[in-house]
Scaffold this motif. Structure first.
Motif, PDB file in Angstrom:
ATOM      1  N   TYR A   1      21.113   8.793  -0.221  1.00  0.00           N
ATOM      2  CA  TYR A   1      19.397   8.592   0.501  1.00  0.00           C
ATOM      3  C   TYR A   1      18.177   8.688  -0.801  1.00  0.00           C
ATOM      4  CZ  TYR A   1      18.824  12.064   3.286  1.00  0.00           C
ATOM      5  OH  TYR A   1      18.108  13.292   4.164  1.00  0.00           O
ATOM      6  N   GLU A   2      17.373   7.979  -0.920  1.00  0.00           N
ATOM      7  CA  GLU A   2      15.938   8.051  -1.809  1.00  0.00           C
ATOM      8  C   GLU A   2      15.339   9.118  -0.902  1.00  0.00           C
ATOM      9  OE1 GLU A   2      16.392   6.347  -5.940  1.00  0.00           O
ATOM     10  OE2 GLU A   2      15.354   5.269  -4.589  1.00  0.00           O
ATOM     11  N   SER A   3      14.244   9.464  -0.753  1.00  0.00           N
ATOM     12  CA  SER A   3      12.807  10.029  -0.268  1.00  0.00           C
ATOM     13  C   SER A   3      11.609   9.787  -1.490  1.00  0.00           C
ATOM     14  CB  SER A   3      12.891  11.543   0.027  1.00  0.00           C
ATOM     15  OG  SER A   3      13.731  12.066   0.616  1.00  0.00           O
ATOM     16  N   HIS A   4      11.612   8.406  -0.556  1.00  0.00           N
ATOM     17  CA  HIS A   4      10.065   8.637  -1.469  1.00  0.00           C
ATOM     18  C   HIS A   4       8.071   8.842  -0.846  1.00  0.00           C
ATOM     19  CE1 HIS A   4      12.273   5.333  -3.028  1.00  0.00           C
ATOM     20  NE2 HIS A   4      12.581   5.003  -1.959  1.00  0.00           N
ATOM     21  N   TYR A   5       7.668   9.627  -1.634  1.00  0.00           N
ATOM     22  CA  TYR A   5       6.931  10.304  -1.564  1.00  0.00           C
ATOM     23  C   TYR A   5       5.603   9.796  -1.900  1.00  0.00           C
ATOM     24  CZ  TYR A   5      10.300  14.146  -0.401  1.00  0.00           C
ATOM     25  OH  TYR A   5      10.945  15.057   0.161  1.00  0.00           O
ATOM     26  N   VAL A   6       4.775   8.724  -0.829  1.00  0.00           N
ATOM     27  CA  VAL A   6       3.643   7.484  -1.551  1.00  0.00           C
ATOM     28  C   VAL A   6       2.350   8.745  -0.785  1.00  0.00           C
ATOM     29  CG1 VAL A   6       2.503   5.004  -0.979  1.00  0.00           C
ATOM     30  CG2 VAL A   6       5.298   5.461  -1.016  1.00  0.00           C
ATOM     31  N   PRO A   7       1.672   8.716  -2.026  1.00  0.00           N
ATOM     32  CA  PRO A   7       0.187   8.888  -1.805  1.00  0.00           C
ATOM     33  C   PRO A   7      -1.184   8.196  -1.079  1.00  0.00           C
ATOM     34  CG  PRO A   7       0.567   8.450  -4.480  1.00  0.00           C
ATOM     35  CD  PRO A   7       1.156   7.842  -3.589  1.00  0.00           C
ATOM     36  N   PRO A   8      -1.159   9.592  -0.299  1.00  0.00           N
ATOM     37  CA  PRO A   8      -1.976   8.818   1.134  1.00  0.00           C
ATOM     38  C   PRO A   8      -2.933   7.401   1.159  1.00  0.00           C
ATOM     39  CG  PRO A   8      -1.963  11.646   1.290  1.00  0.00           C
ATOM     40  CD  PRO A   8      -1.233  11.040   0.248  1.00  0.00           C
ATOM     41  N   GLU A   9      -3.753   7.620  -0.384  1.00  0.00           N
ATOM     42  CA  GLU A   9      -4.542   6.982  -0.026  1.00  0.00           C
ATOM     43  C   GLU A   9      -4.093   5.561  -0.152  1.00  0.00           C
ATOM     44  OE1 GLU A   9      -7.606   6.395  -0.349  1.00  0.00           O
ATOM     45  OE2 GLU A   9      -7.433   8.174   0.307  1.00  0.00           O
ATOM     46  N   ARG A  10      -2.514   5.576  -0.840  1.00  0.00           N
ATOM     47  CA  ARG A  10      -1.324   4.155  -1.284  1.00  0.00           C
ATOM     48  C   ARG A  10      -0.913   3.828   0.281  1.00  0.00           C
ATOM     49  NH1 ARG A  10      -0.367  -0.222  -3.906  1.00  0.00           N
ATOM     50  NH2 ARG A  10       2.256  -0.716  -3.843  1.00  0.00           N
ATOM     51  N   ILE A  11      -0.443   5.417   0.925  1.00  0.00           N
ATOM     52  CA  ILE A  11      -0.281   4.335   2.489  1.00  0.00           C
ATOM     53  C   ILE A  11      -1.867   3.404   3.103  1.00  0.00           C
ATOM     54  CG2 ILE A  11       0.472   5.039   4.828  1.00  0.00           C
ATOM     55  CD1 ILE A  11       1.742   7.374   2.911  1.00  0.00           C
TER      56      ILE A  11
END
Length: 235
Positions: A179-189
């Motif tokens: 599987y992959e882990s995706h660490y999205v920037p907080p402002e994007r979330i």
């Protein structure tokens, strides 16, 4: 549950493989750092006072759901992995657990007082997050609360990027995963949550150090579904 495909199949198969090892290694809420315990405890207190049902999405072995139940919250746990659900049912027999996907929760619109997504969305590719967040909003009653917590990426260019992506081949003692882990920037979330019709009321980003000394950014976001006829605004 029906046929699972794409990234969901990778996540499901991987967590079926590591379920027992995961349950042994992942700490209970009481063993979290003080700040994480405080934020989660505040959510439990608010949901216990609000009444209604909270859905713990991606509940894993049920440790967090059990913590909610002990705090007086009416909670249902949901996880993609049938083996995780089996462990949760044995560990927390007083809590109902079901197999299902956060992409289609199987709950009628407006039925829930709260949704908890605690370290359960970071395997979701960023392009699928709008649909997942929209599903969270759909099942929440007006005024219902969402708590979203998990690993996040660097802010980057104002939070507009997709963040960091990692492909995993083993985990939890060397067991095979895919599987992959995706660490999205907080402002994007935050922007994605608001685009889904949720109002972000609080956000917290902290640096957390693992037992092995590795550091990772963690973001916690609290959001509410506004009543009909109101417009989401920035938190």
């Amino acid at each position: 549950m029906g046929r699972v495909s794409g990234f969901l199949e990778e996540v499901r198969a991987s967590y079926d493989t590591v379920a027992e090892a995961y349950a042994e290694r992942v700490p209970a809420p009481g063993a979290l750092d003080p700040l994480s315990r405080g934020v989660l405890g505040a959510f439990v207190e608010e949901m216990a006072g609000a009444g209604g049902t909270v859905l713990d999405v991606g509940c894993g072995p049920g440790k967090v759901a059990g913590y909610l139940a002990a705090g007086g919250v009416r909670v249902v746990g949901l996880d993609l992995s049938a083996r995780m659900v089996g462990i949760a049912r044995r560990a927390q027999p007083e809590v109902p657990f079901v197999v299902g996907s956060m992409t289609a929760l199987g709950v009628r619109a407006g039925a829930l007082a709260g949704v908890l997504a605690y370290y359960s969305t970071h395997h979701t590719p960023p392009e699928h997050l709008p649909a997942v967040y929209a599903e969270f909003r759909r099942v929440l009653a007006p005024g219902g609360r969402l708590m979203l917590a998990g690993y996040v990426g660097a802010d980057g260019d104002g939070g507009g990027g997709e963040g960091e992506r990692l492909r995993h081949t083993e985990a939890y003692g060397g067991l095979p995963v895919s599987y992959e882990s995706h660490y999205v920037p907080p402002e994007r979330i935050v922007r994605l949550l608001e685009a889904a019709g949720l109002t972000v009321t609080a956000r917290l980003v902290q640096e957390v150090e693992s037992a092995k000394g590795a550091k990772r950014r963690v973001g916690t976001f609290l959001a509410v579904r506004p009543p009909a006829g109101t417009s989401p605004r920035a938190g």
